[in-house]
Design a protein around this motif. Structure first.
Motif, PDB file in Angstrom:
ATOM      1  N   THR A  32       0.840  -1.199   0.000  1.00  0.00           N
ATOM      2  CA  THR A  32       0.000   0.000   0.000  1.00  0.00           C
ATOM      3  C   THR A  32       0.878   1.253   0.000  1.00  0.00           C
ATOM      4  O   THR A  32       0.575   2.238  -0.679  1.00  0.00           O
ATOM      5  CB  THR A  32      -0.964  -0.035   1.205  1.00  0.00           C
ATOM      6  OG1 THR A  32      -1.785  -1.207   1.068  1.00  0.00           O
ATOM      7  CG2 THR A  32      -1.846   1.186   1.266  1.00  0.00           C
ATOM      8  N   THR A  35       2.116   1.610  -3.495  1.00  0.00           N
ATOM      9  CA  THR A  35       1.021   2.100  -4.348  1.00  0.00           C
ATOM     10  C   THR A  35       0.902   3.616  -4.229  1.00  0.00           C
ATOM     11  O   THR A  35       0.773   4.327  -5.216  1.00  0.00           O
ATOM     12  CB  THR A  35      -0.313   1.451  -3.916  1.00  0.00           C
ATOM     13  OG1 THR A  35      -0.193   0.042  -4.063  1.00  0.00           O
ATOM     14  CG2 THR A  35      -1.480   1.944  -4.737  1.00  0.00           C
ATOM     15  N   VAL A  51       0.212   4.503   5.810  1.00  0.00           N
ATOM     16  CA  VAL A  51      -0.674   3.446   6.280  1.00  0.00           C
ATOM     17  C   VAL A  51      -0.990   3.637   7.755  1.00  0.00           C
ATOM     18  O   VAL A  51      -2.112   3.483   8.197  1.00  0.00           O
ATOM     19  CB  VAL A  51      -0.020   2.077   6.043  1.00  0.00           C
ATOM     20  CG1 VAL A  51      -0.912   0.974   6.559  1.00  0.00           C
ATOM     21  CG2 VAL A  51       0.272   1.884   4.568  1.00  0.00           C
ATOM     22  N   THR A  60      -4.044   6.550   3.161  1.00  0.00           N
ATOM     23  CA  THR A  60      -3.687   6.102   1.812  1.00  0.00           C
ATOM     24  C   THR A  60      -4.941   6.001   0.953  1.00  0.00           C
ATOM     25  O   THR A  60      -6.049   5.892   1.467  1.00  0.00           O
ATOM     26  CB  THR A  60      -3.004   4.728   1.860  1.00  0.00           C
ATOM     27  OG1 THR A  60      -3.924   3.801   2.427  1.00  0.00           O
ATOM     28  CG2 THR A  60      -1.742   4.780   2.678  1.00  0.00           C
ATOM     29  N   SER A  62      -5.576   3.562  -1.356  1.00  0.00           N
ATOM     30  CA  SER A  62      -6.084   2.230  -1.670  1.00  0.00           C
ATOM     31  C   SER A  62      -6.724   1.541  -0.465  1.00  0.00           C
ATOM     32  O   SER A  62      -7.570   0.678  -0.637  1.00  0.00           O
ATOM     33  CB  SER A  62      -4.996   1.358  -2.295  1.00  0.00           C
ATOM     34  OG  SER A  62      -3.817   1.388  -1.554  1.00  0.00           O
ATOM     35  N   ASP A  63      -6.331   1.912   0.757  1.00  0.00           N
ATOM     36  CA  ASP A  63      -7.006   1.347   1.929  1.00  0.00           C
ATOM     37  C   ASP A  63      -8.196   2.231   2.255  1.00  0.00           C
ATOM     38  O   ASP A  63      -8.131   3.090   3.123  1.00  0.00           O
ATOM     39  CB  ASP A  63      -6.056   1.289   3.140  1.00  0.00           C
ATOM     40  CG  ASP A  63      -5.055   0.141   3.038  1.00  0.00           C
ATOM     41  OD1 ASP A  63      -5.199  -0.697   2.126  1.00  0.00           O
ATOM     42  OD2 ASP A  63      -4.151   0.070   3.877  1.00  0.00           O
ATOM     43  N   SER A  74      -4.568  -4.040   4.554  1.00  0.00           N
ATOM     44  CA  SER A  74      -5.506  -4.023   3.436  1.00  0.00           C
ATOM     45  C   SER A  74      -6.365  -5.274   3.509  1.00  0.00           C
ATOM     46  O   SER A  74      -5.842  -6.365   3.734  1.00  0.00           O
ATOM     47  CB  SER A  74      -4.757  -4.015   2.108  1.00  0.00           C
ATOM     48  OG  SER A  74      -3.846  -2.942   2.063  1.00  0.00           O
ATOM     49  N   ASP A  93      -3.785  -2.722  -5.966  1.00  0.00           N
ATOM     50  CA  ASP A  93      -3.155  -3.019  -4.672  1.00  0.00           C
ATOM     51  C   ASP A  93      -3.956  -4.173  -4.071  1.00  0.00           C
ATOM     52  O   ASP A  93      -5.182  -4.128  -4.047  1.00  0.00           O
ATOM     53  CB  ASP A  93      -3.240  -1.778  -3.771  1.00  0.00           C
ATOM     54  CG  ASP A  93      -2.625  -2.008  -2.392  1.00  0.00           C
ATOM     55  OD1 ASP A  93      -1.809  -2.946  -2.247  1.00  0.00           O
ATOM     56  OD2 ASP A  93      -2.953  -1.250  -1.454  1.00  0.00           O
TER      57      ASP A  93
END
Ligand SMILES: Nc1nc2c(ncn2[C@@H]2O[C@H](COP(=O)(O)OP(=O)(O)OP(=O)(O)O)[C@@H](O)[C@H]2O)c(=O)[nH]1
Ligand SMILES: [Mg+2]
Length: 535
Positions: A32, A35, A51, A60, A62-63, A74, A93
């Motif tokens: 992550t 990413t 994160v 972040t 993507s989370d 994640s 991701d």
């Protein structure tokens, strides 16, 4: 075997510039974080989130789920598209934890390459090995990023040896680290003869890049202390002698992986990895399907669903199917045939996943991942075409290995709970069974953390506190066969029978012995541990 594009005619430039890949690894290796840095260097965001940090602004991209934010892990794969130089990257991701590997495995059916992240101190970990094997089954090219070089890490040769031995793949160093831990200065770029220095002062800045004429260039001594320089020269000479040289064909065939060393959190090594993906990574590849494979340069549009996610964003309360386009040039408003139901769907609101939001996708090309909002028509494994009855194959379905009862905290809310559970079942996040006798629901998953994710999502997305409790059953089998045989099975085993979210018959049990008994007493009934997703 698929026909790879190497012998095929050149793809149209819009397709050839696409790079669609997943980031995979054991939990916590830094996917992550990496990413986030990809998005930063792609110019998609101004500041990378962390994160584990406090305050919304530093999260972040993507989370996105609450539980991911709370725990810093994640739990769900997320796709993002952005440009890098003249390339279009579509990146996914994935979660590292094995409880969520169903999502990761399905993602691997929708990408052309994988970036495998390794923690420099830990080397090849168990989940890396498993994911690698899945990539191998699909002949996916793999690029490796050895992360966390700012920490004390293992010897470089040792890491490379471990990958070669445990994963049975050739490894070629694309870069070579100079020092490690506190003494980590940066890398020597073995593919471009450059010195890349890490900028410790600003984690979000790209470090200095110094062009060199080989390892004897006097400029090296201006930046690298004598002892470290001697080690570097010696190690690179050894590496060039002992390790295979870079070979793009071997990368594309999946028999060789280039490795870059870096530190995602310090934004170091990321740009070189991105250049590697752009320069050497595969173009969109043909897709396995029946009755024929699909080639990306076909003019007609085809695509398939590899993930469904409901309530992704509180701002857009709906269900989004993640569709990988396998061929053609898609334009908003197109009418596509939903092959499973043979119905025509007008795709009027497709979205692209950008760094922090979704945006209407006016067009997309083979290789892209787009989101199609829908009311439940689109399921994992579904194929969309311009009329031809094609069906993409190879999307895995997992047997639910853990079963628990699910009850609403408030018994009056049971109808409400049913709606929420059906939604998650259709999303593919769990299997949901309604027993014939007694009330309540039985939920089946692959890993125990999935129950926690479900409980948290049902509460957050439906305002419904729920309890998961031990079930008397431990395994589920879908029953199929002639109607009269199924009726007979149901009549004599009522306490074991349930229906799934499609109304199909399921046999629940605690003992393998029960399954053997059914197979003996009801020879016309077939029991299966997974349900074929594509009808
Ligand atoms: N020292 C150091 N820590 C890092 C680096 N990259 C990531 N981390 C830290 O490692 C932890 C895990 O990073 P993530 O990016 O969440 O890892 P992940 O692979 O996405 O983890 P899962 O999605 O849960 O599998 C976080 O605390 C990061 O801040 C690095 O280059 N150096
Ligand atoms: Mg992660």
């Amino acid at each position: 075997m698929l026909d790879k594009t190497s012998n095929a005619p050149a793809l149209p430039p819009e397709i050839a510039r696409r790079r669609t890949f997943a980031i995979i690894s054991h939990p916590d290796a830094g996917k992550t974080t990496l990413t986030e840095k990809f998005l930063l260097f792609g110019g998609a965001i101004q500041m990378a989130g962390q994160v584990r940090a406090k305050g919304e602004a530093r999260r972040t991209r993507s989370d996105f789920m609450q539980m991911e934010k709370d725990r810093g892990i994640s739990v769900s794969a997320s796709a993002m598209s952005f440009d890098f130089k003249h390339f279009r990257f579509n990146l996914v991701d994935t979660p590292g934890h094995s409880d969520f590997s169903e999502d990761t495995y399905r993602t691997l059916t929708a990408v052309d390459a994988a970036v495998m992240v390794i923690d420099g101190a830990k080397g090849v970990e168990s989940q890396t090995q498993k994911l690698f094997e899945v990539c191998r089954l699909r002949d996916l090219p793999i690029l490796t990023f050895c992360n966390k070089m700012d920490r004390e890490s293992r010897d470089t040769f040792e890491i490379i040896d471990e990958i070669q031995e445990n994963l049975a793949i050739d490894v070629t160093p694309a870069s070579w680290p100079i020092g490690m831990g506190r003494d980590f200065l940066g890398c020597y770029d073995m593919l471009h003869d450059r010195l890349e220095l890490m900028n410790r002062a600003d984690r979000n800045k790209i470090g200095e890049s110094i062009r060199l004429n080989g390892l004897d260039d006097p400029k090296l001594a201006e930046h690298v202390p004598p002892a470290q320089l001697a080690t570097l020269r010696e190690e690179v000479a050894m590496a060039r002698e002992l390790l295979p040289a870079f070979d793009r064909e071997a990368l594309l065939e999946g028999t060789l992986t280039p490795i870059w060393f870096g530190s995602a959190i310090n934004s170091f090594g990321v740009k070189e990895l991105m250049e590697g993906i752009a320069e050497f990574g595969p173009e969109p590849q043909p897709q396995r399907a029946v009755p024929r494979q699909i080639s990306p340069d076909e003019t007609k549009v085809t695509g398939f669903v590899f993930k469904v996610q409901a309530n992704m964003d509180p701002k857009h309360r709906d269900r989004v199917a993640f569709v990988r386009l396998a061929s053609g040039h898609f334009e908003r408003g197109m009418k596509l045939t939903h092959v499973r139901s043979k119905k025509i769907m007008s795709i009027s609101n497709p979205v692209m996943f950008l760094a922090s939001d979704r945006e209407l996708a006016e067009e997309a090309w083979a290789g892209d991942i787009i989101g199609i909002p829908n009311h439940g028509q689109l399921r994992i494994g579904d194929t969309l075409t311009e009329g031809e009855a094609l069906r993409v194959t190879g999307i895995p379905s997992f047997a639910p290995e853990l079963l628990q009862n699910c009850r609403a905290g408030d018994p009056l809310k049971s109808k409400h709970l049913e709606k929420a559970l059906m939604q998650f079942a259709e999303e593919g996040a769990a299997k949901v069974f309604k027993p014939m006798l007694g009330g309540g629901f039985i939920v089946g998953v692959v890993g125990p953390l999935q129950f926690e994710v479900l409980a948290s999502r049902i509460e957050l997305e439906y305002g419904l506190p729920v309890r998961f409790e031990q079930s008397q059953f431990t395994s589920a089998r879908w029953a199929s066969g002639p109607d009269d045989a199924i009726d007979k099975l149901i009549n004599v085993n009522k306490s074991h029978i349930a229906t799934d979210n499609d109304g199909d018959t399921v046999f629940l049990t605690r003992l393998q012995w029960d399954i053997d008994r059914i197979e003996r007493d009801h020879p016309q009934v077939k029991l299966t541990a997974t349900k074929e997703m594509m009808v």
